[in-house]
Design an enzyme around this catalytic site. Structure first.
Site, PDB file in Angstrom:
ATOM      1  N   LYS A  22       0.842  -1.219   0.000  1.00 37.95           N
ATOM      2  CA  LYS A  22       0.000   0.000   0.000  1.00 37.95           C
ATOM      3  C   LYS A  22       0.869   1.259   0.000  1.00 37.95           C
ATOM      4  O   LYS A  22       0.664   2.155  -0.801  1.00 37.95           O
ATOM      5  CB  LYS A  22      -0.894  -0.006   1.244  1.00 37.95           C
ATOM      6  CG  LYS A  22      -1.570   1.323   1.506  1.00 37.95           C
ATOM      7  CD  LYS A  22      -2.494   1.294   2.708  1.00 37.95           C
ATOM      8  CE  LYS A  22      -1.825   1.490   4.054  1.00 37.95           C
ATOM      9  NZ  LYS A  22      -1.519   2.883   4.414  1.00 37.95           N
ATOM     10  N   ASN A  23       1.832   1.318   0.917  1.00 38.76           N
ATOM     11  CA  ASN A  23       2.569   2.569   1.104  1.00 38.76           C
ATOM     12  C   ASN A  23       3.636   2.800   0.035  1.00 38.76           C
ATOM     13  O   ASN A  23       4.272   3.858   0.025  1.00 38.76           O
ATOM     14  CB  ASN A  23       3.171   2.626   2.508  1.00 38.76           C
ATOM     15  CG  ASN A  23       2.083   2.822   3.552  1.00 38.76           C
ATOM     16  OD1 ASN A  23       0.937   3.138   3.211  1.00 38.76           O
ATOM     17  ND2 ASN A  23       2.427   2.614   4.814  1.00 38.76           N
ATOM     18  N   ARG A  92      -4.944  10.426   4.247  1.00 32.94           N
ATOM     19  CA  ARG A  92      -3.911  11.457   4.373  1.00 32.94           C
ATOM     20  C   ARG A  92      -2.889  11.413   3.250  1.00 32.94           C
ATOM     21  O   ARG A  92      -2.286  12.423   2.909  1.00 32.94           O
ATOM     22  CB  ARG A  92      -3.155  11.278   5.690  1.00 32.94           C
ATOM     23  CG  ARG A  92      -3.999  11.420   6.929  1.00 32.94           C
ATOM     24  CD  ARG A  92      -3.140  11.191   8.133  1.00 32.94           C
ATOM     25  NE  ARG A  92      -1.935  12.000   8.039  1.00 32.94           N
ATOM     26  CZ  ARG A  92      -1.843  13.253   8.418  1.00 32.94           C
ATOM     27  NH1 ARG A  92      -2.862  13.848   8.969  1.00 32.94           N
ATOM     28  NH2 ARG A  92      -0.719  13.910   8.276  1.00 32.94           N
ATOM     29  N   CYS A 116      -5.415  12.798  12.947  1.00 39.37           N
ATOM     30  CA  CYS A 116      -6.076  11.522  12.708  1.00 39.37           C
ATOM     31  C   CYS A 116      -5.973  10.685  13.973  1.00 39.37           C
ATOM     32  O   CYS A 116      -5.371  11.116  14.961  1.00 39.37           O
ATOM     33  CB  CYS A 116      -5.493  10.802  11.502  1.00 39.37           C
ATOM     34  SG  CYS A 116      -3.982   9.952  11.831  1.00 39.37           S
ATOM     35  N   ARG A 121      -0.011  14.473  13.375  1.00 38.99           N
ATOM     36  CA  ARG A 121       0.517  14.286  12.026  1.00 38.99           C
ATOM     37  C   ARG A 121       0.547  15.547  11.166  1.00 38.99           C
ATOM     38  O   ARG A 121      -0.158  15.646  10.151  1.00 38.99           O
ATOM     39  CB  ARG A 121      -0.233  13.152  11.316  1.00 38.99           C
ATOM     40  CG  ARG A 121      -0.163  11.861  12.102  1.00 38.99           C
ATOM     41  CD  ARG A 121      -0.835  10.726  11.416  1.00 38.99           C
ATOM     42  NE  ARG A 121      -0.061  10.195  10.319  1.00 38.99           N
ATOM     43  CZ  ARG A 121      -0.482   9.218   9.528  1.00 38.99           C
ATOM     44  NH1 ARG A 121      -1.654   8.697   9.703  1.00 38.99           N
ATOM     45  NH2 ARG A 121       0.281   8.753   8.555  1.00 38.99           N
ATOM     46  N   PRO A 122       1.375  16.518  11.534  1.00 37.29           N
ATOM     47  CA  PRO A 122       1.476  17.737  10.720  1.00 37.29           C
ATOM     48  C   PRO A 122       2.151  17.460   9.370  1.00 37.29           C
ATOM     49  O   PRO A 122       2.760  16.408   9.184  1.00 37.29           O
ATOM     50  CB  PRO A 122       2.367  18.646  11.576  1.00 37.29           C
ATOM     51  CG  PRO A 122       3.169  17.716  12.422  1.00 37.29           C
ATOM     52  CD  PRO A 122       2.311  16.511  12.667  1.00 37.29           C
ATOM     53  N   VAL A 123       2.014  18.416   8.444  1.00 33.80           N
ATOM     54  CA  VAL A 123       2.709  18.297   7.144  1.00 33.80           C
ATOM     55  C   VAL A 123       3.640  19.489   6.933  1.00 33.80           C
ATOM     56  O   VAL A 123       3.956  19.860   5.821  1.00 33.80           O
ATOM     57  CB  VAL A 123       1.707  18.162   5.962  1.00 33.80           C
ATOM     58  CG1 VAL A 123       1.021  16.812   5.994  1.00 33.80           C
ATOM     59  CG2 VAL A 123       0.680  19.290   5.963  1.00 33.80           C
ATOM     60  N   ASP A 124       4.098  20.080   8.058  1.00 35.00           N
ATOM     61  CA  ASP A 124       4.935  21.280   7.967  1.00 35.00           C
ATOM     62  C   ASP A 124       6.219  21.041   7.182  1.00 35.00           C
ATOM     63  O   ASP A 124       6.701  21.935   6.477  1.00 35.00           O
ATOM     64  CB  ASP A 124       5.259  21.796   9.389  1.00 35.00           C
ATOM     65  CG  ASP A 124       5.930  20.745  10.254  1.00 35.00           C
ATOM     66  OD1 ASP A 124       5.449  19.592  10.268  1.00 35.00           O
ATOM     67  OD2 ASP A 124       6.947  21.054  10.907  1.00 35.00           O
ATOM     68  N   LEU A 125       6.767  19.826   7.261  1.00 35.74           N
ATOM     69  CA  LEU A 125       8.046  19.586   6.571  1.00 35.74           C
ATOM     70  C   LEU A 125       7.862  19.486   5.053  1.00 35.74           C
ATOM     71  O   LEU A 125       8.759  19.852   4.286  1.00 35.74           O
ATOM     72  CB  LEU A 125       8.725  18.321   7.128  1.00 35.74           C
ATOM     73  CG  LEU A 125       9.092  18.435   8.619  1.00 35.74           C
ATOM     74  CD1 LEU A 125       9.503  17.089   9.193  1.00 35.74           C
ATOM     75  CD2 LEU A 125      10.205  19.461   8.826  1.00 35.74           C
ATOM     76  N   ASP A 304       4.290   0.598  12.144  1.00 38.66           N
ATOM     77  CA  ASP A 304       3.128  -0.083  11.566  1.00 38.66           C
ATOM     78  C   ASP A 304       3.020  -1.552  12.005  1.00 38.66           C
ATOM     79  O   ASP A 304       2.069  -2.237  11.638  1.00 38.66           O
ATOM     80  CB  ASP A 304       3.169   0.000  10.030  1.00 38.66           C
ATOM     81  CG  ASP A 304       2.884   1.407   9.527  1.00 38.66           C
ATOM     82  OD1 ASP A 304       2.382   2.235  10.315  1.00 38.66           O
ATOM     83  OD2 ASP A 304       3.186   1.685   8.349  1.00 38.66           O
ATOM     84  N   ILE A 326       7.136   7.074  17.248  1.00 32.21           N
ATOM     85  CA  ILE A 326       6.840   7.846  16.027  1.00 32.21           C
ATOM     86  C   ILE A 326       5.548   8.656  16.168  1.00 32.21           C
ATOM     87  O   ILE A 326       5.508   9.831  15.826  1.00 32.21           O
ATOM     88  CB  ILE A 326       6.716   6.912  14.794  1.00 32.21           C
ATOM     89  CG1 ILE A 326       7.922   5.964  14.697  1.00 32.21           C
ATOM     90  CG2 ILE A 326       6.530   7.718  13.507  1.00 32.21           C
ATOM     91  CD1 ILE A 326       9.214   6.572  14.277  1.00 32.21           C
ATOM     92  N   ARG A 396      -8.754  -0.703   4.311  1.00 31.31           N
ATOM     93  CA  ARG A 396      -7.879   0.322   3.734  1.00 31.31           C
ATOM     94  C   ARG A 396      -6.511  -0.264   3.427  1.00 31.31           C
ATOM     95  O   ARG A 396      -5.796   0.270   2.561  1.00 31.31           O
ATOM     96  CB  ARG A 396      -7.694   1.481   4.717  1.00 31.31           C
ATOM     97  CG  ARG A 396      -8.974   2.251   4.976  1.00 31.31           C
ATOM     98  CD  ARG A 396      -8.693   3.415   5.857  1.00 31.31           C
ATOM     99  NE  ARG A 396      -7.529   4.147   5.354  1.00 31.31           N
ATOM    100  CZ  ARG A 396      -6.869   5.068   6.023  1.00 31.31           C
ATOM    101  NH1 ARG A 396      -7.241   5.395   7.228  1.00 31.31           N
ATOM    102  NH2 ARG A 396      -5.827   5.663   5.487  1.00 31.31           N
TER     103      ARG A 396
END
Ligand code: EPU
Length: 416
Positions: A22-23, A92, A116, A121-125, A304, A326, A396
């Site tokens: 998936k990933n 996401r 979530c 889980r920010p996306v600042d980077l 995971d 994490i 999912r």
């Protein structure tokens, strides 16, 4: 709402083929946006997250032909570089369209994913990296609006190891002017698979698999045929389930080289494991021994797989410490496992799991994808019937989980 009903107490035995990852599939599907030529991806797992990504790409104007485990994507005409909230909120990984869109079309509007179940889980980077490459980014009404004439290569240090952040910036850098160096990059096998696909499309990437990735920008990428790598988390989940049920399972088509941390811990739990080429054989003759794990970016123990190892430890001999480093809220499965009789204390970011002789079936609720997998494992070992509610989380990320576990002897059924 669909549920899974599991009659516990059977050993898993037999052979199962590992599905595509998936990933790895999600960023590789998003990479189609980088080229005007058709891209054919095979070994694509049949999962809800994959269907969401395909829907998102189609909504932008990408032409899609899907056949079982293969998808051909043609992003020649993209009408609108836009990822709406209703799709991003369900997955996401939609954020993975941001880098490719701004790199090829000079503009993107992608919804902020928000928090979530497993953490903030920010996306600042992702945003900082694109800004460093010259994109102008504004956050407007919950959307990331990015614009750039042409991105420019630069040196980017990411102060936290981020998998999709590395993937987003690596994709964006492929079409930038000049050279981009990503430092403290993620080393996950899925990043390597994406890099291989991009290189086959004509990208100039070196260092993938290490923590410094160098990308020399090119003016255009070509079409490609690429087979997605097998899913190491799915493989690890089957192995943990086999160990917990004291079973004997053979995985074929397995990503052996990316399973080291998980196989080492299963051996410590008492499993016999033989791994060669793409086959892994696991047998577990006795009750598992408690094994402590601490999650870390690859090549450390994967977050995971944390929930599945808590499940394994609930029936092990002894006490295990499972530390999550994490995500700040990834212990939602613990209270559900307790409903099955598990004895687990939470101390900060560590779950102290006191192994029990047996668990007892109950009705439980899935809260996120890997939490669901841990409940399936616990249900397989518990006495009596376990019913797992909200299994859309499981769909999912695990392909036809009930029929594949059923082939290994599990008594498991999907009920309305
Ligand atoms: N982070 C930041 N800022 C950012 C990005 C990340 O602070 O801009 C932090 C996160 O909050 C987290 C840490 O960095 O604490 C690592 O997060 P990462 O960005 O690596 O996670 P991700 O890319 O969103 C991917 C997988 C997850 C997996 C994590 C960690 C995909 C589509 N998702 O998420 O998979 O848990 O890496 O390995 O690749 C799953 O499959 O169940 C799943 C959640």
């Amino acid at each position: 709402m669909q549920k899974l009903s599991i009659q516990g107490g059977t050993r898993l035995a037999g052979e199962v083929r590992v599905a595509g990852a998936k990933n790895a599939a999600l960023p590789i599907l998003a990479a189609c946006l980088l080229t005007a030529a058709p891209v054919r991806i095979s070994n694509v797992p049949q999962l809800n997250d994959v269907r969401t990504m395909v829907k998102l790409l189609q909504r932008m104007g990408v032409a899609v032909e899907a056949h079982a485990h293969a998808v051909t994507l043609d992003a020649r005409h993209v009408a609108e570089p836009f990822a709406p909230y209703d799709l991003v909120k369900t997955m996401r990984a939609s954020i993975l369209t941001l880098g490719p869109l701004v790199a090829r079309f000079g503009e993107a509007r992608v919804s902020l994913p928000g928090g979530c179940a497993i953490g903030e889980r920010p996306v600042d980077l992702h945003i900082k990296g694109l800004t460093a490459m010259g994109a102008e980014i504004a956050i407007e009404s919950g959307y990331i609006h990015a614009k750039a004439r042409r991105l420019e290569g630069t040196r980017i240090f990411m102060d936290t190891v981020t998998v999709t952040g590395t993937e987003n910036l690596m994709m964006a850098a492929c079409l930038a002017q000049g050279t981009t160096v990503l430092e403290n990059a993620a080393r996950e096998p899925e990043v390597i698979d994406l890099a291989r696909c991009l290189v086959a499309m004509g990208a100039k990437i070196r260092g993938h698999g290490s923590d410094v990735i160098t990308i020399e920008g090119v003016s255009a990428l070509f079409g490609v045929e690429h087979a997605v790598m097998p899913d190491r988390i799915e493989a690890g989940t089957f192995l943990a389930a086999a160990a917990a049920t004291r079973g004997e399972v053979t995985l074929t088509g397995a990503p052996v080289e990316s399973l080291d941390a998980v196989m080492e811990k299963l051996r410590e739990a008492g499993a016999r494991i033989e791994a060669a080429d793409s086959t892994v054989r696991l047998s577990m003759a006795a009750r598992p021994k408690a094994v402590s794990v601490r999650t870390a970016p690859h090549p450390g123990f994967p977050t995971d797989m944390q929930a599945q190892f808590i499940a394994l430890n609930t029936v092990a001999e002894g006490t295990a410490l499972v530390t999550e480093t994490i995500f700040e809220n990834r212990f939602m499965h613990v209270q559900e496992l307790r409903r099955l009789g598990a004895h687990i204390d939470i101390q900060g970011n560590t779950a102290v799991v006191h192994g029990m002789e047996a668990l007892a079936g109950a009705t439980v609720m899935a809260t996120d994808l890997r939490a669901s997998a841990s409940l399936v494992i616990a249900g397989l070992v518990a006495d009596g019937t376990t019913v797992i509610d909200r299994i859309y989380h499981l769909d999912r990320g695990y392909e036809h989980i009930e029929s594949r576990l059923g082939e290994l002897g599990a008594r498991i059924a999907r009920v309305a």
